[in-house]
Design an enzyme around this catalytic site. Structure first.
Site, PDB file in Angstrom:
ATOM      1  N   GLU A   1      34.706  37.958  37.277  1.00 34.60           N
ATOM      2  CA  GLU A   1      35.964  37.570  36.645  1.00 34.60           C
ATOM      3  C   GLU A   1      35.953  36.154  36.066  1.00 34.60           C
ATOM      4  OE1 GLU A   1      39.007  40.606  38.889  1.00 34.60           O
ATOM      5  OE2 GLU A   1      39.255  38.464  39.264  1.00 34.60           O
TER       6      GLU A   1
ATOM      7  N   GLU B   1      35.734  46.521  40.747  1.00 32.13           N
ATOM      8  CA  GLU B   1      36.919  46.366  41.591  1.00 32.13           C
ATOM      9  C   GLU B   1      38.008  47.295  41.094  1.00 32.13           C
ATOM     10  OE1 GLU B   1      38.544  42.462  42.209  1.00 32.13           O
ATOM     11  OE2 GLU B   1      36.566  41.541  42.442  1.00 32.13           O
TER      12      GLU B   1
END
Length: 403
Positions: free
Chosen positions: A119, A308
């Site tokens: 991320e 995720e």
């Protein structure tokens, strides 16, 4: 007042935790390495006790036949290097290269799946642009652009170090971003959602701004209009370093936004009042796991992994001593059905990781949110596999045939 100093205390419960992973039938375990644990000063002297922990973890996983997937950077940055400007310092790619080289050489004989960054949008966008995440700065567009560029160079250098250490390691990259879904199956709405998803003008957070350089070797043209003036003079030459061949592309996807075709381009469609939300307040729309992978695979054409996906729940121990979390089970069920449809429609979907295995210290929420399939009593460190965990075990056993 909460801290992550103890959290789920995996450091001292690692052997039992891996045994629990085996009980759940996990085929692979994605974990991150803490840069400050390896190099307390960011560079230089190695903390051998910290480095040895990952040796023990990797060996324990392999003992149970669980494939390790190592993420090099999941947000924890050495404070000594933060004091030197972090990603704004043009030496930062070299700092990260040294760290990546150590991990590749130390662990690459056993770890055959590695991810450089988790991320990056949150690292820079939330850490230095909005100030929502640590270190909580709000910096100028000029500074943010330089930081993004340096982080992308760091990624490229890390990939090269991993390849040089062991040629059989598969390497990937794990950005994030809310998916974009069309409000209908009309070609116009689908194209509007696709265009919105890859809008390059959102330079701190946009999918294309972070992934086009890594996979395609260029910044999106629409984003360059505003920020090219902030990039270093040699930025085009730097693309040779940034754009390294990858073995797979990852994306963290929890939910998304709806779009339709408007007269002036894509229009976001507000969700209906009462649209389902998680305990975290995040909207639930499982079809994000269809449209996100579909659009990303069309653009980047790399084997695809969801790194995720999950939901925060209001989880607690019931009178029977168990943790019943039907909302998580149902949402994951829906997400996996949509992800399977993406695979059936042509996406080369090679993996899926649920966030997360255990309840833990959430980055900005402390212990107020529980994402795990395993309940953690933080006072006693007792683990209780939730109903969703036992359900997930059956999904793994049948490779999704029970969905």
């Amino acid at each position: 007042g909460h801290t992550g100093d103890i959290a789920c205390d995996h450091y001292h419960h690692m052997e039992a935790d891996v045994k629990m992973m085996a009980e759940l039938g996990l085929k692979s375990y994605r974990f991150s390495v803490s840069w400050p644990r390896i190099f307390p000063n960011g560079t230089g002297e190695v903390n051998e006790k910290g480095a040895a922990f990952y040796d023990r973890l990797i060996n324990e996983l392999l003992k149970y036949g669980i494939r390790p997937m190592m993420t090099l950077f999941h947000w924890d940055y050495p404070s000594a290097l933060q004091k030197k400007g972090a990603w704004l310092n043009d030496e930062s790619p070299e700092w990260f290269r040294q760290y990546a080289a150590f991990c590749a050489k130390r662990y690459g004989d056993r770890v055959k799946d590695m991810i450089t960054f988790n991320e990056p949008q949150c690292i820079i966008g939330n850490g230095y642009k909005t100030g929502k995440f640590a270190p909580g700065y709000q910096m100028s567009d000029a500074e943010i652009t330089v930081m993004i560029h340096n982080l992308l160079i760091s990624h490229g250098l890390a990939v090269k170090e991993i390849r040089e250490a062991y040629s059989d390691i598969r390497v990937g990259y794990a950005p994030c971003g809310f998916s974009a879904e069309p409000v209908s199956d009309s070609p116009e709405d689908i194209e509007a959602a696709r265009k919105a998803y890859f809008d390059g003008t959102n330079t701190g957070f946009g999918v294309s701004w972070w992934s086009d350089p890594v996979v395609l070797g260029r910044y999106p043209e629409d984003g360059l209009v505003e920020v090219e003036k902030y990039l270093p003079a040699q930025w085009k030459e730097d693309m040779k370093t940034i754009c390294q061949p990858l073995d797979f592309y990852c994306q963290n996807i929890y939910f998304g936004d709806y779009f339709r075709a408007g007269e002036k381009g894509p229009e976001m469609v507000r969700k209906d009042p009462g649209h389902p939300r998680s305990a975290f307040g995040w909207y639930l729309n499982p079809e994000a796991l269809y449209w996100g992978p579909k659009f990303l695979y069309e653009r980047y054409k790399l084997p695809f992994i969801i790194t995720e996906n999950g939901i925060a729940g209001l989880d607690f121990v019931h009178l029977d001593g168990k943790v019943h979390d039907p909302q998580r089970e149902d949402y994951l069920h829906r997400c996996l059905l949509w992800y399977r449809k993406a695979a059936e429609d042509g996406v080369d979907a090679i993996g899926y990781f649920q966030w997360s295995l255990m309840d833990n210290f959430e980055w900005t929420s402390g212990y107020g949110q529980r994402f795990g399939m395993v309940y953690v009593d933080y006072a006693t460190q007792q683990r209780i596999i939730k109903d969703s965990g036992w359900w997930y075990k059956k999904v793994i056993e049948t490779n999704g045939d029970n969905l």
